[in-house]
Motif scaffolding. Structure first.
Motif, mmCIF file in Angstrom:
data_model
loop_
_atom_site.group_PDB
_atom_site.id
_atom_site.type_symbol
_atom_site.label_atom_id
_atom_site.label_comp_id
_atom_site.label_asym_id
_atom_site.label_seq_id
_atom_site.Cartn_x
_atom_site.Cartn_y
_atom_site.Cartn_z
ATOM 1 N N LYS A 1 0.622 -0.980 0.042
ATOM 2 C CA LYS A 1 -0.163 -0.225 0.043
ATOM 3 C C LYS A 1 0.916 1.040 0.167
ATOM 4 O O LYS A 1 0.782 2.358 -0.841
ATOM 5 N N LEU A 2 1.873 1.367 0.702
ATOM 6 C CA LEU A 2 2.554 2.152 0.538
ATOM 7 C C LEU A 2 3.557 2.914 -1.029
ATOM 8 O O LEU A 2 3.605 3.961 -1.306
ATOM 9 N N THR A 3 3.809 1.306 -1.241
ATOM 10 C CA THR A 3 3.908 1.221 -3.069
ATOM 11 C C THR A 3 3.385 1.966 -4.248
ATOM 12 O O THR A 3 3.355 2.784 -4.042
ATOM 13 N N ALA B 1 12.235 4.597 16.468
ATOM 14 C CA ALA B 1 11.134 6.020 16.537
ATOM 15 C C ALA B 1 10.207 5.053 16.724
ATOM 16 O O ALA B 1 9.650 4.415 15.728
ATOM 17 N N PRO B 2 8.813 5.252 17.328
ATOM 18 C CA PRO B 2 7.397 4.785 16.735
ATOM 19 C C PRO B 2 7.194 5.285 15.507
ATOM 20 O O PRO B 2 6.689 6.985 15.744
ATOM 21 N N ILE B 3 6.833 5.270 14.939
ATOM 22 C CA ILE B 3 6.276 5.701 13.275
ATOM 23 C C ILE B 3 4.541 4.903 13.558
ATOM 24 O O ILE B 3 3.674 5.967 14.109
ATOM 25 N N ILE C 1 0.969 5.665 6.561
ATOM 26 C CA ILE C 1 0.586 4.715 7.605
ATOM 27 C C ILE C 1 -1.065 4.044 7.851
ATOM 28 O O ILE C 1 -1.666 3.739 7.755
ATOM 29 N N ASN C 2 -1.466 5.856 8.461
ATOM 30 C CA ASN C 2 -2.946 5.825 9.079
ATOM 31 C C ASN C 2 -3.940 5.925 7.760
ATOM 32 O O ASN C 2 -4.745 5.468 7.896
ATOM 33 N N ALA C 3 -3.247 6.805 6.935
ATOM 34 C CA ALA C 3 -4.320 6.587 5.507
ATOM 35 C C ALA C 3 -4.908 4.605 5.244
ATOM 36 O O ALA C 3 -5.932 4.679 4.536
ATOM 37 N N ILE C 4 -3.269 4.640 4.881
ATOM 38 C CA ILE C 4 -3.851 3.002 4.632
ATOM 39 C C ILE C 4 -4.505 2.487 5.580
ATOM 40 O O ILE C 4 -5.540 1.586 4.940
ATOM 41 N N LEU C 5 -4.342 2.464 6.582
ATOM 42 C CA LEU C 5 -5.395 1.662 7.350
ATOM 43 C C LEU C 5 -6.539 2.302 7.334
ATOM 44 O O LEU C 5 -7.698 0.981 8.058
ATOM 45 N N THR D 1 -5.549 2.869 14.447
ATOM 46 C CA THR D 1 -4.852 4.218 14.056
ATOM 47 C C THR D 1 -4.385 5.046 15.062
ATOM 48 O O THR D 1 -5.179 5.100 16.247
ATOM 49 N N ALA D 2 -2.751 5.368 14.697
ATOM 50 C CA ALA D 2 -2.483 6.185 17.088
ATOM 51 C C ALA D 2 -1.599 7.025 15.856
ATOM 52 O O ALA D 2 -0.492 6.839 15.221
ATOM 53 N N THR D 3 -1.156 8.571 16.953
ATOM 54 C CA THR D 3 0.096 8.775 16.709
ATOM 55 C C THR D 3 1.609 7.887 17.239
ATOM 56 O O THR D 3 1.561 7.405 18.315
ATOM 57 N N PRO D 4 3.109 8.148 16.838
ATOM 58 C CA PRO D 4 3.428 7.881 16.843
ATOM 59 C C PRO D 4 3.762 8.076 18.646
ATOM 60 O O PRO D 4 4.135 6.943 19.067
ATOM 61 N N ASP D 5 2.957 9.242 19.542
ATOM 62 C CA ASP D 5 3.386 9.499 20.971
ATOM 63 C C ASP D 5 2.123 8.081 21.296
ATOM 64 O O ASP D 5 3.217 7.490 22.460
ATOM 65 N N ALA D 6 1.677 8.348 20.473
ATOM 66 C CA ALA D 6 0.094 7.550 21.320
ATOM 67 C C ALA D 6 1.082 5.322 20.813
ATOM 68 O O ALA D 6 1.066 5.334 22.118
ATOM 69 N N PHE D 7 1.834 5.716 20.122
ATOM 70 C CA PHE D 7 1.964 3.882 20.157
ATOM 71 C C PHE D 7 3.563 4.012 20.659
ATOM 72 O O PHE D 7 3.333 3.097 21.221
ATOM 73 N N GLY D 8 4.002 5.053 20.938
ATOM 74 C CA GLY D 8 5.243 4.620 22.026
ATOM 75 C C GLY D 8 4.996 4.369 22.852
ATOM 76 O O GLY D 8 5.405 3.977 24.392
#
Length: 330
Positions: A64-66, A125-127, A280-284, A302-309
């Motif tokens: 999906k990123l591709t 780094a959380p993505i 990635i959130n758009a993909i999800l 779907t989460a922000t990098p901080d929330a995932f961290g």
């Protein structure tokens, strides 16, 4: 006058150089890099062999990123040492956003069992998070219990006589069962197998009384009646198995989720982290992603990098505590 102007120009050039040295030009360069990102192939390290949940998630996100970026995003399987070899390779890669790592709940459990060649928090780094799904507590059909409450009562009446199967020491089903034992103060004996398949077969046949397993693995057998599901290890019911209540209804706060997400090496510029997170959130949010996760008996997160961290930090603390309390060692 001409000489004075020439000197002023030289002085101005020196001031501009000083600004660049102190990060102004560097920030512009970072901004350009983020705006043009990606400008080349993205490598997605999956620290397990092809075919498993991590690999499925990595290939879906990569494809999906591709599509979205027009640049290739290719999966590189780097299995070994319960995912540690691939994670270490990612940690040591340049922090430019072109190397990503797919992780799952085993990432947190490794920190509870092994001395790692990287710091599970500081080296990455959380993505973005991808999704999560519950484990399920299932028993052999002949066991005379039909609820988590009845199982706890039977285990307390017969300490050390009930057994649970797992795919081996240190796996998510091992940790899930030990968390259950600690929360319910029950004595249930661990029987480790070399893989989830043999463990599940022996529970279905009655050789072992119960096990915890990823819902996707047990679902077919639950629906066929070969396994009796007593509870899901999430705080709410699973839409995949809506008639089975959460274990937390009987054991308050009990939760043992299977989850997936994306990390990069520590030090990636924040604009690039934000761009990757947004993509990635758009993909999800795409219906195809929801269907892909549903195929794993899971749901999109779907989460922000901080929330995932923060979620990773919480999982690390939780499973390290369980390993210490239950005496789990690799």
């Amino acid at each position: 006058m001409h000489i004075e102007n020439h000197g002023c120009l030289k002085g101005l050039a020196g001031v501009l150089m000083a600004f660049c040295t102190h990060g102004v030009c560097a920030q512009d360069a970072t901004g350009d890099a983020a705006r043009n990102f990606p400008a080349k192939t993205i490598r997605i390290i999956v620290p397990f062999p092809p075919g498993g949940g991590n690999d499925i998630m990595g290939r879906f996100v990569g494809a999906k990123l591709t599509e979205r970026t027009g640049r290739p995003a290719v999966v590189e399987n780097r299995p070994g040492a319960d995912g540690i070899i691939g994670a270490d390779a990612a940690a040591k890669s340049p922090p430019d956003g072109y190397t990503l790592l797919i992780i799952s709940v085993s990432y947190a459990m490794n920190a509870a069992l092994h001395k790692l060649p990287y710091d599970p928090v500081k080296s990455f780094a959380p993505i973005a998070q991808i999704g999560h799904g519950p484990s399920v507590l299932a028993v052999t059909p002949s066991l005379p219990v039909n609820s988590v409450k009845q199982l706890i009562a039977l285990a307390r009446a017969r300490p050390g006589q009930l057994r649970y199967a797992s795919s081996g020491i240190g796996g998510v089903n091992h940790f899930s069962a030990e968390l259950f034992k600690l929360a319910t103060k029950t004595d249930i004996v661990h029987v480790p197998y070399k893989g989830g398949g043999p463990a599940m077969i022996d529970v279905m046949s009655g050789q072992v009384e119960l096990h915890f397993n990823a819902l996707v693995s047990a679902l077919t057998h639950v629906r066929s009646g070969k396994l009796k599901a007593l509870g899901v290890a999430s705080l709410k019911r699973s839409p995949v198995l809506p008639d089975v209540p959460p274990i937390a209804d009987t054991v308050p706060g009990y939760e043992a989720l299977v989850w997936w997400g994306v990390l990069g090496p520590a030090g990636i510029a924040q604009p690039i982290v934000s761009k990757l997170n947004s993509e990635i959130n758009a993909i999800l949010r795409d219906p195809q992603a929801i269907k892909r996760l549903e195929a794993e008996a899971a749901e999109v997160v779907t989460a922000t990098p901080d929330a995932f961290g923060n979620m990773i930090a919480s999982e690390l603390a939780k499973w390290i505590k369980v390993a210490a309390a239950a005496g789990i060692k690799s």
